[in-house]
Design a protein around this motif. Structure first.
Motif, PDB file in Angstrom:
ATOM      1  N   THR A  17      18.951  66.227  63.974  1.00 46.30           N
ATOM      2  CA  THR A  17      18.969  67.158  62.857  1.00 46.30           C
ATOM      3  C   THR A  17      19.115  68.586  63.356  1.00 46.30           C
ATOM      4  O   THR A  17      18.502  68.966  64.354  1.00 46.30           O
ATOM      5  CB  THR A  17      17.659  67.024  62.053  1.00 46.30           C
ATOM      6  OG1 THR A  17      17.506  65.663  61.641  1.00 46.30           O
ATOM      7  CG2 THR A  17      17.648  67.920  60.839  1.00 46.30           C
ATOM      8  N   LEU A  18      19.907  69.359  62.649  1.00 45.24           N
ATOM      9  CA  LEU A  18      20.089  70.769  62.948  1.00 45.24           C
ATOM     10  C   LEU A  18      19.523  71.576  61.792  1.00 45.24           C
ATOM     11  O   LEU A  18      19.907  71.380  60.644  1.00 45.24           O
ATOM     12  CB  LEU A  18      21.574  71.083  63.130  1.00 45.24           C
ATOM     13  CG  LEU A  18      21.951  72.530  63.395  1.00 45.24           C
ATOM     14  CD1 LEU A  18      21.310  73.035  64.688  1.00 45.24           C
ATOM     15  CD2 LEU A  18      23.464  72.666  63.462  1.00 45.24           C
ATOM     16  N   VAL A  19      18.593  72.473  62.099  1.00 43.19           N
ATOM     17  CA  VAL A  19      18.006  73.361  61.097  1.00 43.19           C
ATOM     18  C   VAL A  19      18.456  74.780  61.443  1.00 43.19           C
ATOM     19  O   VAL A  19      18.208  75.258  62.549  1.00 43.19           O
ATOM     20  CB  VAL A  19      16.462  73.278  61.102  1.00 43.19           C
ATOM     21  CG1 VAL A  19      15.878  74.238  60.077  1.00 43.19           C
ATOM     22  CG2 VAL A  19      15.999  71.845  60.849  1.00 43.19           C
ATOM     23  N   ILE A  20      19.136  75.423  60.503  1.00 46.94           N
ATOM     24  CA  ILE A  20      19.649  76.779  60.715  1.00 46.94           C
ATOM     25  C   ILE A  20      18.992  77.709  59.712  1.00 46.94           C
ATOM     26  O   ILE A  20      18.944  77.421  58.517  1.00 46.94           O
ATOM     27  CB  ILE A  20      21.182  76.828  60.534  1.00 46.94           C
ATOM     28  CG1 ILE A  20      21.868  75.914  61.549  1.00 46.94           C
ATOM     29  CG2 ILE A  20      21.685  78.260  60.648  1.00 46.94           C
ATOM     30  CD1 ILE A  20      23.371  75.811  61.366  1.00 46.94           C
ATOM     31  N   SER A  21      18.507  78.837  60.207  1.00 44.64           N
ATOM     32  CA  SER A  21      17.913  79.858  59.347  1.00 44.64           C
ATOM     33  C   SER A  21      18.512  81.210  59.677  1.00 44.64           C
ATOM     34  O   SER A  21      18.821  81.494  60.835  1.00 44.64           O
ATOM     35  CB  SER A  21      16.401  79.949  59.564  1.00 44.64           C
ATOM     36  OG  SER A  21      15.753  78.784  59.159  1.00 44.64           O
ATOM     37  N   PRO A  29      12.411  81.824  54.819  1.00 47.26           N
ATOM     38  CA  PRO A  29      12.270  82.539  56.085  1.00 47.26           C
ATOM     39  C   PRO A  29      12.402  81.624  57.303  1.00 47.26           C
ATOM     40  O   PRO A  29      12.062  80.439  57.236  1.00 47.26           O
ATOM     41  CB  PRO A  29      10.857  83.120  56.017  1.00 47.26           C
ATOM     42  CG  PRO A  29      10.422  83.000  54.610  1.00 47.26           C
ATOM     43  CD  PRO A  29      11.229  81.904  53.985  1.00 47.26           C
ATOM     44  N   PRO A  30      12.890  82.176  58.404  1.00 48.01           N
ATOM     45  CA  PRO A  30      13.076  81.381  59.618  1.00 48.01           C
ATOM     46  C   PRO A  30      11.807  80.683  60.095  1.00 48.01           C
ATOM     47  O   PRO A  30      11.883  79.591  60.642  1.00 48.01           O
ATOM     48  CB  PRO A  30      13.558  82.387  60.660  1.00 48.01           C
ATOM     49  CG  PRO A  30      13.928  83.599  59.926  1.00 48.01           C
ATOM     50  CD  PRO A  30      13.321  83.551  58.578  1.00 48.01           C
ATOM     51  N   VAL A  31      10.662  81.277  59.869  1.00 47.70           N
ATOM     52  CA  VAL A  31       9.420  80.625  60.299  1.00 47.70           C
ATOM     53  C   VAL A  31       9.270  79.267  59.610  1.00 47.70           C
ATOM     54  O   VAL A  31       8.794  78.306  60.226  1.00 47.70           O
ATOM     55  CB  VAL A  31       8.191  81.539  60.059  1.00 47.70           C
ATOM     56  CG1 VAL A  31       7.916  81.761  58.587  1.00 47.70           C
ATOM     57  CG2 VAL A  31       6.969  80.986  60.761  1.00 47.70           C
ATOM     58  N   ASP A  32       9.702  79.177  58.356  1.00 47.80           N
ATOM     59  CA  ASP A  32       9.637  77.894  57.642  1.00 47.80           C
ATOM     60  C   ASP A  32      10.634  76.895  58.227  1.00 47.80           C
ATOM     61  O   ASP A  32      10.328  75.706  58.361  1.00 47.80           O
ATOM     62  CB  ASP A  32       9.905  78.090  56.148  1.00 47.80           C
ATOM     63  CG  ASP A  32       8.793  78.864  55.454  1.00 47.80           C
ATOM     64  OD1 ASP A  32       7.685  78.966  56.016  1.00 47.80           O
ATOM     65  OD2 ASP A  32       9.047  79.364  54.349  1.00 47.80           O
ATOM     66  N   GLY A  33      11.825  77.374  58.566  1.00 40.61           N
ATOM     67  CA  GLY A  33      12.818  76.495  59.189  1.00 40.61           C
ATOM     68  C   GLY A  33      12.340  75.976  60.526  1.00 40.61           C
ATOM     69  O   GLY A  33      12.517  74.805  60.863  1.00 40.61           O
ATOM     70  N   LYS A  34      11.704  76.846  61.284  1.00 33.17           N
ATOM     71  CA  LYS A  34      11.189  76.448  62.596  1.00 33.17           C
ATOM     72  C   LYS A  34      10.101  75.390  62.450  1.00 33.17           C
ATOM     73  O   LYS A  34      10.058  74.422  63.194  1.00 33.17           O
ATOM     74  CB  LYS A  34      10.670  77.664  63.348  1.00 33.17           C
ATOM     75  CG  LYS A  34      10.321  77.375  64.774  1.00 33.17           C
ATOM     76  CD  LYS A  34      10.035  78.637  65.550  1.00 33.17           C
ATOM     77  CE  LYS A  34       9.823  78.271  67.010  1.00 33.17           C
ATOM     78  NZ  LYS A  34       9.607  79.426  67.831  1.00 33.17           N
ATOM     79  N   VAL A  35       9.227  75.569  61.483  1.00 33.23           N
ATOM     80  CA  VAL A  35       8.167  74.577  61.230  1.00 33.23           C
ATOM     81  C   VAL A  35       8.798  73.234  60.874  1.00 33.23           C
ATOM     82  O   VAL A  35       8.390  72.190  61.391  1.00 33.23           O
ATOM     83  CB  VAL A  35       7.210  75.050  60.114  1.00 33.23           C
ATOM     84  CG1 VAL A  35       6.324  73.918  59.627  1.00 33.23           C
ATOM     85  CG2 VAL A  35       6.372  76.218  60.592  1.00 33.23           C
ATOM     86  N   GLU A  44      16.836  70.329  66.173  1.00 31.59           N
ATOM     87  CA  GLU A  44      17.143  71.552  66.904  1.00 31.59           C
ATOM     88  C   GLU A  44      17.083  72.692  65.892  1.00 31.59           C
ATOM     89  O   GLU A  44      17.593  72.573  64.784  1.00 31.59           O
ATOM     90  CB  GLU A  44      18.548  71.439  67.495  1.00 31.59           C
ATOM     91  CG  GLU A  44      19.054  72.667  68.179  1.00 31.59           C
ATOM     92  CD  GLU A  44      20.477  72.515  68.682  1.00 31.59           C
ATOM     93  OE1 GLU A  44      21.105  73.559  68.939  1.00 31.59           O
ATOM     94  OE2 GLU A  44      20.968  71.376  68.803  1.00 31.59           O
ATOM     95  N   PHE A  45      16.475  73.806  66.266  1.00 29.46           N
ATOM     96  CA  PHE A  45      16.374  74.961  65.388  1.00 29.46           C
ATOM     97  C   PHE A  45      17.220  76.099  65.931  1.00 29.46           C
ATOM     98  O   PHE A  45      17.170  76.400  67.122  1.00 29.46           O
ATOM     99  CB  PHE A  45      14.916  75.427  65.276  1.00 29.46           C
ATOM    100  CG  PHE A  45      14.767  76.680  64.478  1.00 29.46           C
ATOM    101  CD1 PHE A  45      14.867  76.653  63.099  1.00 29.46           C
ATOM    102  CD2 PHE A  45      14.538  77.896  65.100  1.00 29.46           C
ATOM    103  CE1 PHE A  45      14.744  77.817  62.349  1.00 29.46           C
ATOM    104  CE2 PHE A  45      14.397  79.062  64.372  1.00 29.46           C
ATOM    105  CZ  PHE A  45      14.506  79.020  62.992  1.00 29.46           C
ATOM    106  N   VAL A  46      17.990  76.721  65.049  1.00 30.70           N
ATOM    107  CA  VAL A  46      18.785  77.883  65.412  1.00 30.70           C
ATOM    108  C   VAL A  46      18.516  78.981  64.388  1.00 30.70           C
ATOM    109  O   VAL A  46      18.604  78.745  63.185  1.00 30.70           O
ATOM    110  CB  VAL A  46      20.303  77.562  65.433  1.00 30.70           C
ATOM    111  CG1 VAL A  46      21.111  78.815  65.718  1.00 30.70           C
ATOM    112  CG2 VAL A  46      20.609  76.484  66.447  1.00 30.70           C
ATOM    113  N   GLU A  47      18.197  80.155  64.882  1.00 31.16           N
ATOM    114  CA  GLU A  47      18.018  81.313  64.011  1.00 31.16           C
ATOM    115  C   GLU A  47      19.231  82.217  64.169  1.00 31.16           C
ATOM    116  O   GLU A  47      19.515  82.705  65.261  1.00 31.16           O
ATOM    117  CB  GLU A  47      16.746  82.075  64.381  1.00 31.16           C
ATOM    118  CG  GLU A  47      16.494  83.258  63.473  1.00 31.16           C
ATOM    119  CD  GLU A  47      15.207  83.982  63.799  1.00 31.16           C
ATOM    120  OE1 GLU A  47      15.271  85.189  64.072  1.00 31.16           O
ATOM    121  OE2 GLU A  47      14.149  83.313  63.792  1.00 31.16           O
TER     122      GLU A  47
END
Length: 75
Positions: A17-21, A29-35, A44-47
């Motif tokens: 899974t790829l989560v992009i914020s 907010p990116p903090v929610d995407g990172k969580v 994988e998280f990408v800001e």
């Protein structure tokens, strides 16, 4: 969508899974995407550094590069 919270179910996702914020996203907010990414086993998280809520439009070339790299076999 206020009150909607699916975080307790994210551990069930088995796909990569790829989560992009977007760094400046006030709605998600990116903090929610990172969580969320931390709760998904193969995530994988990408800001995106210069985006708000629409990184696919605000940083189109970089966004497409990130998607292409994620979908590329063997990545």
């Amino acid at each position: 969508m206020t009150g909607f919270d699916c975080r307790s179910e994210l551990h069930k996702i088995t796909a990569e899974t790829l989560v992009i914020s977007g760094k400046y996203d006030g709605l998600n907010p990116p903090v929610d995407g990172k969580v969320c990414a931390e709760l998904i086993p193969k995530a994988e998280f990408v800001e995106m550094q210069y985006s708000g809520h629409l990184p696919m439009l605000e940083e189109m070339e970089r966004y497409n590069e990130i998607i292409d790299n994620f979908l590329r076999p063997g990545s």
